[in-house]
Design a protein around this motif. Structure first.
Motif, short mmCIF file in Angstrom:
data_model
loop_
_atom_site.label_atom_id
_atom_site.label_comp_id
_atom_site.label_asym_id
_atom_site.label_seq_id
_atom_site.Cartn_x
_atom_site.Cartn_y
_atom_site.Cartn_z
N TYR A 157 2.39 11.54 6.85
CA TYR A 157 2.16 10.21 6.29
C TYR A 157 0.76 9.76 6.74
CZ TYR A 157 7.29 10.29 6.08
OH TYR A 157 8.60 10.64 5.85
N ILE A 158 0.11 8.91 5.94
CA ILE A 158 -1.23 8.46 6.32
C ILE A 158 -1.47 7.03 5.83
CG2 ILE A 158 -2.44 9.27 4.25
CD1 ILE A 158 -4.74 10.19 6.14
N THR A 159 -2.24 6.28 6.60
CA THR A 159 -2.64 4.93 6.19
C THR A 159 -3.76 5.02 5.17
OG1 THR A 159 -4.22 4.81 8.03
CG2 THR A 159 -2.01 3.93 8.43
N ASP A 160 -3.64 4.26 4.10
CA ASP A 160 -4.65 4.23 3.05
C ASP A 160 -5.19 2.81 2.98
OD1 ASP A 160 -6.20 4.99 0.87
OD2 ASP A 160 -4.61 4.53 -0.58
N TRP A 161 -6.27 2.53 3.72
CA TRP A 161 -6.80 1.19 3.84
C TRP A 161 -7.49 0.75 2.55
CZ3 TRP A 161 -4.76 -1.05 7.84
CH2 TRP A 161 -4.44 -0.28 8.97
N ALA A 162 -7.42 -0.55 2.25
CA ALA A 162 -7.97 -1.09 1.02
C ALA A 162 -9.42 -1.50 1.20
CB ALA A 162 -7.14 -2.29 0.56
N ASP A 163 -10.16 -1.46 0.09
CA ASP A 163 -11.52 -1.98 0.03
C ASP A 163 -11.43 -3.50 -0.02
OD1 ASP A 163 -14.08 -2.75 -0.62
OD2 ASP A 163 -14.38 -1.21 -2.15
N ALA A 164 -12.01 -4.19 0.96
CA ALA A 164 -11.86 -5.65 1.06
C ALA A 164 -12.38 -6.37 -0.17
CB ALA A 164 -12.57 -6.16 2.32
N ARG A 165 -13.36 -5.80 -0.86
CA ARG A 165 -13.88 -6.50 -2.05
C ARG A 165 -12.90 -6.48 -3.21
NH1 ARG A 165 -17.83 -2.04 -2.59
NH2 ARG A 165 -17.11 -0.62 -4.24
N MET A 166 -11.85 -5.65 -3.09
CA MET A 166 -10.84 -5.56 -4.14
C MET A 166 -9.60 -6.40 -3.82
SD MET A 166 -12.53 -3.69 -6.13
CE MET A 166 -11.30 -3.45 -7.40
N VAL A 167 -9.60 -7.10 -2.69
CA VAL A 167 -8.44 -7.90 -2.28
C VAL A 167 -8.76 -9.38 -2.52
CG1 VAL A 167 -6.85 -8.46 -0.43
CG2 VAL A 167 -7.87 -6.18 -0.53
N PRO A 168 -8.03 -10.06 -3.40
CA PRO A 168 -8.31 -11.47 -3.68
C PRO A 168 -8.24 -12.33 -2.42
CG PRO A 168 -6.80 -10.58 -5.31
CD PRO A 168 -6.95 -9.53 -4.24
N LEU A 169 -9.03 -13.36 -2.38
CA LEU A 169 -9.08 -14.27 -1.24
C LEU A 169 -7.72 -14.91 -0.98
CD1 LEU A 169 -11.25 -15.21 0.78
CD2 LEU A 169 -11.72 -17.13 -0.74
N THR A 170 -6.92 -15.07 -2.03
CA THR A 170 -5.60 -15.70 -1.89
C THR A 170 -4.64 -14.87 -1.04
OG1 THR A 170 -4.97 -14.67 -4.00
CG2 THR A 170 -5.75 -16.95 -4.06
N GLU A 171 -4.96 -13.58 -0.82
CA GLU A 171 -4.09 -12.72 0.00
C GLU A 171 -4.28 -12.97 1.49
OE1 GLU A 171 -1.71 -11.06 -1.01
OE2 GLU A 171 -2.10 -10.59 -3.13
N GLY A 172 -5.22 -13.83 1.86
CA GLY A 172 -5.41 -14.17 3.27
C GLY A 172 -6.39 -13.26 3.97
N ARG A 173 -6.45 -13.40 5.27
CA ARG A 173 -7.41 -12.66 6.07
C ARG A 173 -6.78 -11.41 6.68
NH1 ARG A 173 -10.11 -15.33 10.12
NH2 ARG A 173 -9.39 -14.05 11.86
N PHE A 174 -7.63 -10.58 7.28
CA PHE A 174 -7.17 -9.37 7.95
C PHE A 174 -8.08 -9.12 9.14
CE2 PHE A 174 -7.19 -4.84 8.83
CZ PHE A 174 -5.84 -4.52 8.81
N ASP A 175 -7.48 -9.11 10.34
CA ASP A 175 -8.26 -8.87 11.54
C ASP A 175 -7.61 -7.79 12.40
OD1 ASP A 175 -6.11 -10.12 12.76
OD2 ASP A 175 -7.18 -11.98 13.21
N LEU A 176 -8.10 -7.62 13.61
CA LEU A 176 -7.59 -6.56 14.48
C LEU A 176 -6.13 -6.77 14.85
CD1 LEU A 176 -8.40 -3.96 15.93
CD2 LEU A 176 -9.19 -5.34 17.87
#
Length: 442
Positions: A157-176
Motif C-alpha cells: 500500500y502507498i500514500t498518494d499525496w495530492a497537488d495542493a493547487r488541485m484542492v479547493p480552498l473549501t476543503e480546509g487546510r493541511f499541516d504537519l
C-alpha cells in the motif's frame, strides 16, 4: 543522471531566489500559456523533419532541427502526474496482474493498494507494507522502483499525496499535524498486522504517529517501522539543505516562497509553496548536470540513439513533474524539523500533546542510510534509535548501504539486491518475535 535532489526534505529554495508575491504565480501561468503557440509550431516542425518522405529528414541538418524542436518542447511544457506503469509482477515464479485501487481518500491524500490478482493461494502469508511516500514536491510515483521491488514478496500500500493547487480552498487546510493524523487513520483502516516504511521526509511524521499511537495504547500500531534516509536529527552531519534552513529561519521562507494559487486551478487563492519554484530549487542545485543532460539528449536524437533518449525522457518525465505544497505544511515542517529540531530535542507536539518516542515499545525499528547521502547526512536517521530508547536491542537494526547517495537508499540495483532483502528479513523477524514488554503503570 542528476538524482541527488529527489526525496528528503521539503525542497528549499536556492540561494538568491527572488521574493515571491501572489502576482508572480499569475505571471508564471501567463508566461507558460504564451508559449503554447511556439510549442505548437515546434511540434509541427518536428513532425515535418521526422517524416521519412521529407528528404531533409535523412540529413544531419534535418535531424538537428527535429532534435532541437523536441528539446524546446520538453523544456517548456508542464509535466502532469506520471502513471505508475506497474501492470504485473512475478509472485512465486508466476506473472501476476496488478490492479491499483484507491481504498481510502481524503482531500490531500489517497491510499493506494497494489492488488495482486493471484491465480493460486500463497504457500505462506506475506508481509503487508504501508509505504509512506515523501510529500516534498514530487508525486508518489517517484517510488515506482521501491514499490516494484517489494511487490513480488509483499502486499503493498502507498500514500498518494495530492497537488495542493488541485484542492479547493473549501476543503480546509493541511499541516504537519494533519499528516500525522492521516498516517494514524490509514493504519486503523488497514487493521493491524502491518509494517510501515517511511521514505525520506515522512520519517518524522511516521515516528510521531507511532509515538502517539503507543502513548494511547492503540491496538493498531504497526509491527515494525523502517525509516530510510530521513531527517530525524539534522544537527548530525548537516548538509547544504540543512544549513540553508538553519541560516534563513522560518520568517525568510514565509516571506520569500509562499504565494497563492491563481485561477483557473481548483485550489485558487490557497497559500502554497508552488511546484515551479520548487523545480527551480531542484535544478539550481545541479544546474550544470541538467544542462549537460539536455545537450546529450540533443546529441542522442541526432545520432538516432533511441535507448539513451528514452532513458532521458523517462527520468525527466518524473523529475520535472512537481506539485504544490500547502503553505502551512511546508512552513511547519521546515520550522519543526530543520530550524527547531523539535523531535530530537523532545519538544515536538501533536495537537498540543508532546510527542514522546520513548513510549514506543511494541514496534520494531530499522533505519537505513546511504553512505554518500547529500540530502539526509549519515547519522540523521540513525538518531531515531536513541529517541526510541524503550525498544529492545534485539528488535532494532541500523544499516548503511555503501556506495549510494540519497536516491540509492530507496531505488536502483543496490536497493533491490541489498536493501530490500534486509528489510524483508527484518519484517519477518519483527512479526515472529512478539515483544514481551508491557506499558509501565501511569
Amino acid at each position: 543522471m542528476p538524482i541527488g535532489e529527489f526525496g528528503g526534505a521539503p525542497p528549499l529554495v536556492a540561494e538568491g531566489s527572488p521574493a515571491l508575491t501572489t502576482p508572480m504565480y499569475w505571471m508564471y501561468e501567463m508566461a507558460h500559456a504564451s508559449l503554447n503557440p511556439a510549442r505548437a509550431v515546434t511540434d509541427a516542425t518536428k513532425i515535418l523533419f521526422q517524416n521519412p518522405l521529407n528528404p531533409w529528414s535523412h540529413t544531419e541538418f534535418g535531424k538537428s532541427i527535429a532534435a532541437g524542436c523536441e528539446v524546446f518542447e520538453r523544456t517548456t511544457r508542464r509535466y502532469g502526474k506520471p502513471e505508475w506503469g506497474l501492470d504485473d509482477t512475478e509472485v512465486n515464479g508466476i506473472r501476476t496482474p496488478i490492479e491499483i485501487r484507491s481504498i481510502w481518500e481524503k482531500p490531500f491524500c489517497r491510499l493506494l493498494h497494489f492488488d495482486r490478482k493471484l491465480t493460486r493461494p500463497l504457500r505462506s502469508s506475506q508481509p503487508r507494507v504501508l509505504i509512506v511516500a515523501p510529500m516534498s514536491g514530487h508525486y508518489a510515483t517517484l517510488l515506482r522502483g521501491t514499490v516494484e521491488a517489494f511487490l513480488p514478496t509483499h502486499e503493498v500500500y502507498i500514500t498518494d499525496w495530492a497537488d495542493a493547487r488541485m484542492v479547493p480552498l473549501t476543503e480546509g487546510r493541511f499541516d504537519l499535524d494533519d499528516y500525522v493524523d492521516y498516517v494514524i487513520e490509514m493504519l486503523h483502516l488497514l487493521g493491524g498486522n502491518m509494517h510501515v516504511i517511511a521514505v525520506c521526509q515522512p520519517s518524522v511524521p511516521v515516528v510521531a504517529a507511532v509515538s502517539v499511537m503507543e502513548a494511547e495504547r492503540d491496538p493498531f500500531v504497526p509491527l515494525s517501522m523502517t525509516l530510510m534516509g530521513g531527517p530525524i536529527d539534522t544537527r548530525r552531519n548537516p548538509t547544504a539543505v540543512n544549513n540553508l534552513a538553519q541560516e534563513r529561519g522560518i520568517g525568510w521562507f514565509r516571506a520569500h516562497v509562499i504565494t497563492k494559487v491563481p485561477f483557473p486551478h481548483p485550489g485558487v487563492m490557497r497559500d502554497v509553496y508552488p511546484g515551479f519554484l520548487q523545480l527551480n530549487g531542484f535544478i539550481s542545485m545541479n544546474f550544470d548536470r541538467h544542462m549537460d543532460a539536455h545537450k546529450n539528449l540533443f546529441k542522442d536524437l541526432v545520432k538516432g540513439d533511441g535507448d539513451m533518449a528514452d532513458k532521458h525522457r523517462d527520468f525527466y518525465d518524473e523529475y520535472l513533474a512537481v506539485m504544490d505544497l500547502t503553505a502551512e505544511y511546508y512552513l511547519q515542517t521546515v520550522d519543526t524539523v530543520f530550524v527547531k529540531h523539535a523531535l530530537p530535542k523532545g519538544e515536538m507536539t501533536h495537537r498540543g500533546k508532546l510527542v514522546d518516542p520513548s513510549k514506543v515499545t511494541r514496534v520494531a525499528l530499522m533505519t537505513v542510510e546511504g553512505e554518500n547521502d547529500d540530502i539526509s547526512g549519515l547519522g540523521q536517521t540513525e538518531a531515531t534509535h536513541a529517541l526510541c530508547s524503550s525498544i529492545p536491542d534485539h528488535r532494532r537494526v541500523h544499516y548503511v548501504q555503501k556506495g549510494v547517495g540519497h536516491y540509492g537508499v530507496f531505488n536502483g540495483s543496490r536497493f533491490k539486491s541489498e536493501i530490500v532483502p534486509r528489510i524483508s528479513d527484518f519484517m519477518t523477524s519483527a512479526a515472529n518475535v512478539k515483544p514481551k514488554l508491557a506499558f509501565a503503570a501511569e
